[in-house]
Design a protein around this motif. Structure first.
Motif, short mmCIF file in Angstrom:
data_model
loop_
_atom_site.label_atom_id
_atom_site.label_comp_id
_atom_site.label_asym_id
_atom_site.label_seq_id
_atom_site.Cartn_x
_atom_site.Cartn_y
_atom_site.Cartn_z
N ALA A 122 0.82 -1.22 0.00
CA ALA A 122 0.00 0.00 0.00
C ALA A 122 0.85 1.26 0.00
O ALA A 122 0.51 2.26 -0.65
CB ALA A 122 -0.94 -0.01 1.20
N SER A 123 1.99 1.21 0.69
CA SER A 123 2.85 2.39 0.75
C SER A 123 3.57 2.61 -0.58
O SER A 123 3.95 3.75 -0.91
CB SER A 123 3.88 2.24 1.87
N GLU A 124 3.74 1.55 -1.38
CA GLU A 124 4.39 1.66 -2.68
C GLU A 124 3.42 2.05 -3.79
O GLU A 124 3.80 2.64 -4.79
CB GLU A 124 5.07 0.34 -3.05
N CYS A 125 2.14 1.67 -3.62
CA CYS A 125 1.15 1.86 -4.69
C CYS A 125 0.78 3.33 -4.86
O CYS A 125 0.38 3.99 -3.90
CB CYS A 125 -0.12 1.07 -4.38
N PHE A 126 0.87 3.81 -6.10
CA PHE A 126 0.35 5.13 -6.42
C PHE A 126 -1.10 5.03 -6.90
O PHE A 126 -1.73 6.04 -7.17
CB PHE A 126 1.19 5.79 -7.53
N MET A 127 -1.60 3.80 -7.04
CA MET A 127 -2.94 3.56 -7.56
C MET A 127 -3.79 2.85 -6.49
O MET A 127 -3.24 2.30 -5.55
CB MET A 127 -2.87 2.70 -8.83
N PRO A 128 -5.12 2.88 -6.63
CA PRO A 128 -5.97 2.15 -5.70
C PRO A 128 -5.64 0.67 -5.69
O PRO A 128 -5.42 0.07 -6.74
CB PRO A 128 -7.39 2.39 -6.23
N LEU A 129 -5.61 0.09 -4.49
CA LEU A 129 -5.22 -1.31 -4.31
C LEU A 129 -6.40 -2.12 -3.79
O LEU A 129 -7.02 -1.77 -2.78
CB LEU A 129 -4.06 -1.40 -3.32
N THR A 130 -6.70 -3.22 -4.49
CA THR A 130 -7.66 -4.22 -4.01
C THR A 130 -6.87 -5.42 -3.53
O THR A 130 -5.97 -5.90 -4.21
CB THR A 130 -8.62 -4.65 -5.14
N TYR A 131 -7.22 -5.91 -2.33
CA TYR A 131 -6.51 -7.07 -1.78
C TYR A 131 -7.50 -8.18 -1.46
O TYR A 131 -8.57 -7.95 -0.89
CB TYR A 131 -5.73 -6.72 -0.51
N GLY A 132 -7.11 -9.42 -1.78
CA GLY A 132 -7.89 -10.59 -1.40
C GLY A 132 -6.99 -11.71 -0.92
O GLY A 132 -5.85 -11.84 -1.35
N GLY A 133 -7.52 -12.54 -0.01
CA GLY A 133 -6.77 -13.68 0.51
C GLY A 133 -6.78 -13.71 2.03
O GLY A 133 -6.15 -12.85 2.66
N ASP A 192 -7.24 0.23 7.16
CA ASP A 192 -6.35 1.12 7.92
C ASP A 192 -4.96 1.18 7.31
O ASP A 192 -4.25 2.19 7.43
CB ASP A 192 -6.25 0.65 9.38
N LEU A 193 -4.55 0.10 6.65
CA LEU A 193 -3.22 0.05 6.02
C LEU A 193 -3.18 0.77 4.67
O LEU A 193 -2.11 0.97 4.11
CB LEU A 193 -2.79 -1.41 5.82
N GLY A 194 -4.36 1.12 4.15
CA GLY A 194 -4.39 1.84 2.88
C GLY A 194 -5.00 1.09 1.72
O GLY A 194 -5.01 1.58 0.59
N VAL A 195 -5.49 -0.13 1.98
CA VAL A 195 -6.20 -0.88 0.93
C VAL A 195 -7.52 -0.19 0.64
O VAL A 195 -8.23 0.23 1.56
CB VAL A 195 -6.44 -2.34 1.39
N GLU A 196 -7.88 -0.08 -0.64
CA GLU A 196 -9.13 0.60 -1.01
C GLU A 196 -10.32 -0.35 -1.06
O GLU A 196 -11.43 0.02 -0.70
CB GLU A 196 -8.98 1.29 -2.35
N LYS A 197 -10.09 -1.59 -1.54
CA LYS A 197 -11.16 -2.59 -1.61
C LYS A 197 -10.65 -3.92 -1.10
O LYS A 197 -9.48 -4.26 -1.33
CB LYS A 197 -11.63 -2.78 -3.06
N VAL A 198 -11.51 -4.67 -0.42
CA VAL A 198 -11.19 -6.05 -0.08
C VAL A 198 -11.95 -6.97 -1.02
O VAL A 198 -13.07 -6.66 -1.45
CB VAL A 198 -11.51 -6.40 1.39
N CYS A 199 -11.33 -8.08 -1.35
CA CYS A 199 -11.92 -9.06 -2.25
C CYS A 199 -12.04 -10.38 -1.49
O CYS A 199 -11.04 -10.87 -0.94
CB CYS A 199 -11.06 -9.23 -3.50
#
Length: 255
Positions: A70-81, A94-101
């Motif tokens: 999240a700290s490296e991403c300049f774009m919105p980040l979706t995370y799943g798993g 809270d860590l900066g993820v925009e969407k959860v999958c």
């Protein structure tokens, strides 16, 4: 802004970046942080990161690693798993993820989608739906953690998770994953006819033409893995992404 999102998908396995074929035999393709930095340079406007080992191993997301992403991403980040509870999702946001999958957690209890949507807003909740064709060509809902087909019809499941409050659907054609053989257009068309929420189609993408065809058959957005990490017939690892004007031209003239 583009009419349709074109989204790289990165698969994690034990912290490394991998690529699968038909959801099997993950091959190591590099360091995920390096890939994120390259996608930053290429001005990708969205990124999906899926940890394919977290749910299989029954563990929570690797928050330290995701914080680094999240700290490296300049774009919105979706995370799943490994996302199974409100607390897991809250920590990721809270860590900066925009969407959860979510995938296996939704299969186990669709009410979790409603809980996530009520707490964080449906725009923050994506549901990954895996569908594959059997030997006879019939489409079946697939549980990628248990590695087995589900009894519920996949179209009924799409309707159910949409009603539960999913913000978008990441539709995986398992039989197309990593094959670079083109998307399953019939699958996309059938799914889009059932949905009023955004449909992100993935599996088999091998060209800009494939992306356009997926959109023409009802996808609101297209995600791909192998197309963005492999180059040439020998599948040399080379991370790439189309230029903005190429994508703009691809969707030009759409209503």
């Amino acid at each position: 802004m583009l009419k349709h999102r074109v989204i790289p998908t990165l698969l994690l396995d034990e912290g490394g970046l991998v690529k699968t074929k038909k959801f099997a035999n993950p091959s190591y393709v590099g360091d995920p942080i390096n890939a994120i930095r390259i996608f930053n340079d290429k001005e990708v406007d969205e990124l999906v990161v899926l940890d394919i080992s977290a749910s299989k191993e029954g563990r929570e997301p690797d928050y330290r690693l995701i914080e680094e992403f999240a700290s490296e991403c300049f774009m919105p980040l979706t995370y799943g798993g490994g996302v199974k509870t409100i607390e897991h999702a809250a920590r990721l946001f809270d860590l900066g993820v925009e969407k959860v999958c979510i995938h296996s957690a939704a299969l186990a209890d669709v009410s979790l989608i409603s809980a996530f949507s009520s707490r964080f807003g449906s725009q923050s909740v994506a549901v990954s739906v895996d569908v594959r064709r059997n030997f006879f060509g019939t489409l079946r809902l697939y549980d990628s953690v248990k590695r087995q087909n589900c009894s519920e019809h996949w179209l009924d499941y799409l309707s159910r998770i949409q009603s539960a409050g999913a913000g978008e659907i990441l539709l995986n054609a398992v039989h197309k994953d990593g094959t670079l053989s083109g998307p399953d257009l019939d699958l996309i068309k059938s799914a889009s006819s059932k949905l009023s929420i955004p449909l992100v189609a993935t599996g088999g993408i091998s060209s800009l033409a494939d992306i356009k065809h997926a959109v023409e058959h009802g996808a609101d957005a297209v995600a791909a893995g192998a197309f963005f990490v492999y180059h040439g017939k020998h599948r040399a690892v080379l991370i790439s992404y189309p230029k903005y004007d190429e994508l703009e031209s691809l969707f030009k003239g759409e209503n």
